[in-house]
Scaffold this active site. Sequence first.
Site, PDB file in Angstrom:
ATOM      1  CG  ASP A  71      -0.228   0.009   2.534  1.00 22.83           C
ATOM      2  OD1 ASP A  71       0.978  -0.289   2.550  1.00 22.83           O
ATOM      3  OD2 ASP A  71      -0.865   0.308   3.562  1.00 22.83           O
ATOM      4  CD  GLU A  72       4.939   2.112   2.959  1.00 21.31           C
ATOM      5  OE1 GLU A  72       5.359   3.283   3.090  1.00 21.31           O
ATOM      6  OE2 GLU A  72       4.999   1.260   3.865  1.00 21.31           O
TER       7      GLU A  72
END
Length: 404
Positions: free
Chosen positions: A102-103
């Site tokens: 998610d990053e």
Amino acid sequence: MTRTIMHVDMDAFYASVALRSRPELRGTPVVVGGEGRGVVLSCTYEARARGVRSGMSSGEARRLAPNATFLPPDFDSYVAVSKAIVEIFSSVSAVVESASVDEAFIDVTGALRMHGSAVAMGERLRATVADEQHITCSVGIGPSKFVAKVASRAAKPDGLVEVPADGVTEFLHPLPVEAMWGVGAATAAKLHRLGIETVGDLAHADVRALRPVFGPNAGAGLRSLAWGRDARTVVPWTRERSVGSQETLSLDTDRRDVVSRELLRMADKTARRMRKQGVLGRTVVLCLRFADFREINRAVTIDSPTDVGEEIHAAVMGTYDRLGLDRARIRRVGVRMEGLVDASRAHRQPQLTDPEFGWREAEHAVDATVARFGPGAVRRAVLGGRRSATSVAEANSLGLFRAT
């Protein structure tokens, strides 16, 4: 040369992905994971306002937010969205590093002339992610990975913060030391005992006072980061070297049939992810956590690379039986595939006893059906699940799966 680096972080990623299919829950406390005796994977900001945090036990989360909606995780959806997001990032720069599902870090130094200012690029990325994936993200921009990471935290939720090269100390020094990337609760507590409360305090601390607490290198490294000095570069993404799935059981068990069923579920999930990625694997790893929280991993190499759940399950069960556990109670099971190769370049040795249509054809038929009708449209009868009117001729013709 001063670099321009972005750190893009999805806001409450697992929960945001879950809300795409449950829009009526927006604005309410929602927790992903935490079913039974599991742990919280993610939660909405409404749940965070009640004290719920990632990694918290389900019991504690339910005590803090008794009216929250608890949703099971859907790792296939997370991987699909993560890959789509990386494709969006790759449209503005070839130097993209996926830090996690998610990053990501993006070095946009060489793309500024083509795409305009970093702020304009960041806002365009945020708008594209929201439009295409229906989730929000926060963007930090700075001259180093460290500054960009801290800036994205400051931008949350759903914002953008740019820190110019000549504004690094002005941005960092008023922040509490807990805001620093890499400073957890234990490190922060040690800094507080030294009277260091802010990043500015750390920047001006005597390195000789830090050395006895953090060692000869870590203390100096922390002090350097407090000035925004970070020589780490953005490392472009490379293909995953393993694929796996794991699950905490609702109750500890020593029953072989229960363990076998859950390992079959994990083998199917792992195989499905491999087929989506277009890879095969030869090394099958069995992962077990016992009731006393001891963990073991055991690997076996099979003759021919595979992406078939049935073959993976047979390998892990063979490994499980060879352990001779003598009714040891198991808390969590997992399956991981290593030694991955591109399916287009792999050679599968056929056997004379192979049927014309077998498990491989069945699982590919299931993939096609799920792509058409959605997750859960077909599942193995042995894994249970309710039946519905959906007709799945491809899989039913093989007699191996049921439509649900």
